[in-house]
Motif scaffolding. Structure first.
Motif, PDB file in Angstrom:
ATOM      1  N   ARG A   1       0.850  -1.186   0.000  1.00 15.29           N
ATOM      2  CA  ARG A   1       0.000   0.000   0.000  1.00 15.29           C
ATOM      3  C   ARG A   1       0.887   1.239   0.000  1.00 15.29           C
ATOM      4  O   ARG A   1       1.919   1.297   0.657  1.00 15.29           O
ATOM      5  CB  ARG A   1      -0.895  -0.008   1.243  1.00 15.29           C
TER       6      ARG A   1
ATOM      7  N   GLU B   1      -3.855   7.391  -2.892  1.00 13.61           N
ATOM      8  CA  GLU B   1      -3.615   6.136  -2.177  1.00 13.61           C
ATOM      9  C   GLU B   1      -3.866   4.957  -3.105  1.00 13.61           C
ATOM     10  O   GLU B   1      -4.935   4.842  -3.713  1.00 13.61           O
ATOM     11  CB  GLU B   1      -4.514   6.035  -0.948  1.00 13.61           C
TER      12      GLU B   1
ATOM     13  N   CYS C   1      -3.714   0.757  -3.188  1.00 16.95           N
ATOM     14  CA  CYS C   1      -3.652  -0.436  -2.349  1.00 16.95           C
ATOM     15  C   CYS C   1      -3.057  -1.616  -3.126  1.00 16.95           C
ATOM     16  O   CYS C   1      -2.936  -1.572  -4.359  1.00 16.95           O
ATOM     17  CB  CYS C   1      -5.048  -0.804  -1.839  1.00 16.95           C
TER      18      CYS C   1
END
Length: 380
Positions: free
Chosen positions: A9, A243, A245
């Motif tokens: 991540r 972000e 993942c």
């Protein structure tokens, strides 16, 4: 949204075009807004990378500049926060006429603090076009400063060569400073880059600074300036987090800076001085200190008396005027395509720029001229 996965991540926080040392929006106010973010440890503890895609500074600052102490203290606090949460810092050199390589101060402050207590911060200051591998995250990052070459195609070609030299077809991310064609008409700015070419060179996202208005084109993320810096920038200001993942899911969030300086334009065309005072007072009574108010009028002289009263009554608000001259605006637009675009020269780029120009001329011994130039730079 979903894309190919990373080894782990990864969350990147990007702050674009901060412009410390700005002559309208005060440095103290910009730092105050940033400090509020640093105080939100629930948020910053989730960051892996803190990125500044250029123009961290607005202009060259003398050692006697009143805001330099605040900047040093702000950088010191930022470094300590990044050590605490193991955040990698990436700083790209932006427009030469803004940054002046002053972002290197990060490194000096880090070394100074470490003289007393070792400060473990993964800090990367980059002032050249290059590709860097970050083993901590198993990613490759392309860095592209502003005005790297006189020709935008040469800049792209050099970037492609840098990527291929690493045995890659694409990099994972890019920190970029410059304008794209979709943001600015290429006829008005011949230095605007081809967004489709650059987009295809990057696997995930390009964090592109320079244009102060927020936008997105494909995987090009433009956060706009962190604070408002001029009239015409009334839209929301802030910063961006990206972000990604391990399963490929990713999330892009624009975070509003609620402390951004207010720049307000009030239309007072055709109003009497008494009406001007009434309208402006009503607006200014709800504005914070250090806001900027511009009065849009047909005639500057007609509201001079009103302006004097307002400046006395609201001493911590900055007032300016804008005269409505449509014919003048139309003439300006007609000549805009031929606008001269300057490039700042420095010891790092002058040889490359002179070489580019000489290669366009017939019967010129480029190597001989560059030899003389090198001797001059050494003596200088």
């Amino acid at each position: 949204m979903k894309t190919t996965s990373l080894a782990r991540r990864l969350k990147i926080a990007a702050f674009y075009d901060v412009h410390l040392g700005h002559h309208r929006t005060t440095t103290e106010h910009i730092i105050e807004g940033f400090t509020k973010i640093l105080d939100d440890e629930t948020e910053i503890s989730t960051w892996d990378i803190l990125a500044f895609p250029g123009d961290l500074f607005d202009r060259a600052l003398m050692l006697t500049h009143q805001s330099l102490g605040d900047i040093f203290m702000f950088f010191s606090r930022l470094l300590k926060k990044c050590e605490k949460y193991d955040i990698t810092i990436l700083v790209l050199e932006g427009t030469p006429g803004h940054d002046w390589k002053q972002s290197r101060i990060f490194k000096f402050i880090l070394n100074a603090i470490s003289e007393h207590r070792p400060l473990k911060v993964d800090l990367h200051y980059v002032d050249k076009l290059c590709v860097e591998y970050l083993p901590k995250f198993d990613i490759n990052i392309l860095y592209v400063p502003d005005e790297w070459n006189t020709d935008i195609q040469d800049t792209y070609d050099e970037a492609v060569q840098a990527v291929h030299a690493r045995g890659l077809d694409q990099v994972d991310f890019c920190l970029f400073h410059g304008a794209f064609n979709y943001q600015i008409d290429a006829n008005l700015n011949p230095k605007a880059h081809n967004e489709d070419l650059w987009s295809s060179l990057v696997r995930y996202y390009i964090f592109a600074g320079h244009v102060h208005f927020r936008s997105q084109y494909k995987n090009i993320l433009v956060g706009g300036s962190f604070d408002r810096l001029a009239h015409g920038e009334e839209q929301d200001k802030g910063w961006v987090t990206c972000e990604i993942c391990q399963d490929g899911q990713h999330e892009i969030i624009f975070h509003d800076n609620p402390y951004a300086t207010k720049y307000i334009t009030i239309d007072v065309r055709g109003k009497t001085p008494e009406e001007v005072l009434s309208i402006v007072r009503e607006t200014c009574s709800n504005l914070p200190e250090h806001s900027h108010v511009r009065l849009f009028t047909y005639d500057r002289d007609a509201i001079n008396d009103a302006m004097k009263h307002l400046k006395t009554e609201f001493q911590f608000i900055f007032f300016t005027t804008k005269v409505d001259k449509k014919e003048k605006q139309q003439r300006t637009l007609k000549i805009a395509p031929t606008k001269f675009e300057s490039i700042d020269l420095n010891p790092e780029n002058i040889q490359r720029i002179v070489s580019d120009k000489l290669n366009q001329l017939p019967n010129v011994d480029t190597s001989k001229v560059l030899g003389y130039l090198q001797k001059f730079l050494v003596k200088g």
